[in-house]
Design an enzyme around this catalytic site. Sequence first.
Site, PDB file in Angstrom:
ATOM      1  N   TYR A  27       0.851  -1.270   0.060  1.00  0.00           N
ATOM      2  CA  TYR A  27      -0.047   0.002   0.120  1.00  0.00           C
ATOM      3  C   TYR A  27       0.869   1.270  -0.190  1.00  0.00           C
ATOM      4  O   TYR A  27       0.876   2.020  -0.820  1.00  0.00           O
ATOM      5  CB  TYR A  27      -0.990   0.080   1.211  1.00  0.00           C
ATOM      6  CG  TYR A  27      -1.891   1.204   1.220  1.00  0.00           C
ATOM      7  CD1 TYR A  27      -2.857   1.404   0.220  1.00  0.00           C
ATOM      8  CD2 TYR A  27      -1.586   2.324   2.144  1.00  0.00           C
ATOM      9  CE1 TYR A  27      -3.766   2.312   0.434  1.00  0.00           C
ATOM     10  CE2 TYR A  27      -2.334   3.470   2.101  1.00  0.00           C
ATOM     11  CZ  TYR A  27      -3.458   3.480   1.107  1.00  0.00           C
ATOM     12  OH  TYR A  27      -4.205   4.591   1.304  1.00  0.00           O
ATOM     13  N   ILE A  28       1.814   1.557   1.125  1.00  0.00           N
ATOM     14  CA  ILE A  28       2.481   2.853   1.066  1.00  0.00           C
ATOM     15  C   ILE A  28       3.614   2.658  -0.047  1.00  0.00           C
ATOM     16  O   ILE A  28       3.738   3.649  -0.651  1.00  0.00           O
ATOM     17  CB  ILE A  28       3.293   2.837   2.462  1.00  0.00           C
ATOM     18  CG1 ILE A  28       2.092   2.885   3.496  1.00  0.00           C
ATOM     19  CG2 ILE A  28       3.986   3.983   2.740  1.00  0.00           C
ATOM     20  CD1 ILE A  28       1.386   3.947   3.590  1.00  0.00           C
TER      21      ILE A  28
ATOM     22  N   ASP B 263       9.692  -6.604  -4.452  1.00  0.00           N
ATOM     23  CA  ASP B 263       8.902  -7.296  -3.448  1.00  0.00           C
ATOM     24  C   ASP B 263       8.765  -8.762  -3.615  1.00  0.00           C
ATOM     25  O   ASP B 263       8.716  -9.512  -4.598  1.00  0.00           O
ATOM     26  CB  ASP B 263       7.574  -6.612  -3.917  1.00  0.00           C
ATOM     27  CG  ASP B 263       6.368  -6.386  -2.643  1.00  0.00           C
ATOM     28  OD1 ASP B 263       5.939  -7.694  -2.062  1.00  0.00           O
ATOM     29  OD2 ASP B 263       6.190  -5.355  -2.123  1.00  0.00           O
TER      30      ASP B 263
ATOM     31  N   GLY C  82       1.863  -7.723  -0.784  1.00  0.00           N
ATOM     32  CA  GLY C  82       1.967  -6.796  -1.797  1.00  0.00           C
ATOM     33  C   GLY C  82       1.033  -7.330  -3.183  1.00  0.00           C
ATOM     34  O   GLY C  82       0.937  -8.715  -3.093  1.00  0.00           O
TER      35      GLY C  82
ATOM     36  N   PHE D 104      10.248  -0.065   2.293  1.00  0.00           N
ATOM     37  CA  PHE D 104       8.969  -0.303   3.045  1.00  0.00           C
ATOM     38  C   PHE D 104       8.872  -1.556   3.235  1.00  0.00           C
ATOM     39  O   PHE D 104       7.553  -1.946   3.922  1.00  0.00           O
ATOM     40  CB  PHE D 104       8.043   0.188   1.922  1.00  0.00           C
ATOM     41  CG  PHE D 104       7.916   1.635   1.524  1.00  0.00           C
ATOM     42  CD1 PHE D 104       7.479   2.710   2.482  1.00  0.00           C
ATOM     43  CD2 PHE D 104       8.710   2.329   0.395  1.00  0.00           C
ATOM     44  CE1 PHE D 104       7.706   4.119   1.992  1.00  0.00           C
ATOM     45  CE2 PHE D 104       8.670   3.656   0.185  1.00  0.00           C
ATOM     46  CZ  PHE D 104       8.208   4.598   0.984  1.00  0.00           C
TER      47      PHE D 104
ATOM     48  N   ASN E 275      12.711 -10.921  10.068  1.00  0.00           N
ATOM     49  CA  ASN E 275      12.095 -10.347   8.776  1.00  0.00           C
ATOM     50  C   ASN E 275      12.278  -8.778   8.880  1.00  0.00           C
ATOM     51  O   ASN E 275      12.900  -8.213   7.724  1.00  0.00           O
ATOM     52  CB  ASN E 275      10.751 -10.522   8.333  1.00  0.00           C
ATOM     53  CG  ASN E 275      10.188 -10.058   7.169  1.00  0.00           C
ATOM     54  OD1 ASN E 275      10.558 -10.681   6.147  1.00  0.00           O
ATOM     55  ND2 ASN E 275       9.471  -8.964   7.027  1.00  0.00           N
TER      56      ASN E 275
ATOM     57  N   TYR F  70       6.264  -5.659  16.751  1.00  0.00           N
ATOM     58  CA  TYR F  70       6.268  -4.660  15.470  1.00  0.00           C
ATOM     59  C   TYR F  70       6.942  -3.524  15.770  1.00  0.00           C
ATOM     60  O   TYR F  70       7.855  -2.993  14.961  1.00  0.00           O
ATOM     61  CB  TYR F  70       4.888  -4.434  15.015  1.00  0.00           C
ATOM     62  CG  TYR F  70       4.724  -3.441  13.864  1.00  0.00           C
ATOM     63  CD1 TYR F  70       5.456  -3.927  12.839  1.00  0.00           C
ATOM     64  CD2 TYR F  70       3.940  -2.380  14.040  1.00  0.00           C
ATOM     65  CE1 TYR F  70       5.393  -2.668  11.612  1.00  0.00           C
ATOM     66  CE2 TYR F  70       3.997  -1.490  13.255  1.00  0.00           C
ATOM     67  CZ  TYR F  70       4.774  -1.588  11.642  1.00  0.00           C
ATOM     68  OH  TYR F  70       4.656  -0.705  10.809  1.00  0.00           O
TER      69      TYR F  70
ATOM     70  N   LYS G 296      10.815  -1.802  14.237  1.00  0.00           N
ATOM     71  CA  LYS G 296      10.723  -0.689  13.349  1.00  0.00           C
ATOM     72  C   LYS G 296      11.521   0.412  14.151  1.00  0.00           C
ATOM     73  O   LYS G 296      12.151   1.426  13.414  1.00  0.00           O
ATOM     74  CB  LYS G 296       9.203  -0.270  12.970  1.00  0.00           C
ATOM     75  CG  LYS G 296       8.555  -1.299  12.167  1.00  0.00           C
ATOM     76  CD  LYS G 296       9.128  -1.328  10.851  1.00  0.00           C
ATOM     77  CE  LYS G 296       8.901  -0.171   9.924  1.00  0.00           C
ATOM     78  NZ  LYS G 296       9.402  -0.658   8.583  1.00  0.00           N
TER      79      LYS G 296
END
Length: 151
Positions: free
Chosen positions: A12-13, A32, A37, A78, A97, A146, A150
């Site tokens: 999406y982003i 990707d 995606g 991303f 990941n 999560y 990040k």
Amino acid sequence: MSTVLVTGGAGYIGSHAVQALAESGQDVIIYDNLSAGHKEAARRAGGGSAVLVEGDILDTDHVRRTIEAHGVDSVMHFAAWLSVAESVRIPASYYRNNVGGALSVLDAMIATGVRHFVFSSTAAVFGNPEQTPITEEHPTRPINAYGETKL
């Protein structure tokens, strides 16, 4: 003109970043694994001008070869898993990941001399905010794997 590698560019982003880059005349390589995606999002975003390379960010050698083959000179990263609930259930997989993937992309960049990097983070790095709007000076206190990956 530059060539930008957009990891997670079919998400999406990432697909919105691809669209903006393509509209500004940049050459775009979408990298990707299509686990979240979609080929159609990549095709729509790039308007036919972006190249889709299917691959996993944990495959450093494949990322490196992609950078070399396309003359990439900057990366927008991303590609990451993003489910808070899932990160609580399988935190080690999220670290592997999200953190390992970012390190893999950075290793490929170092190996090829690419020095320009944009990293997509999340407000989840702040945890429960002390005030809003959240500023760059806000303390980082993620409350799940999560957010930690990040950060």
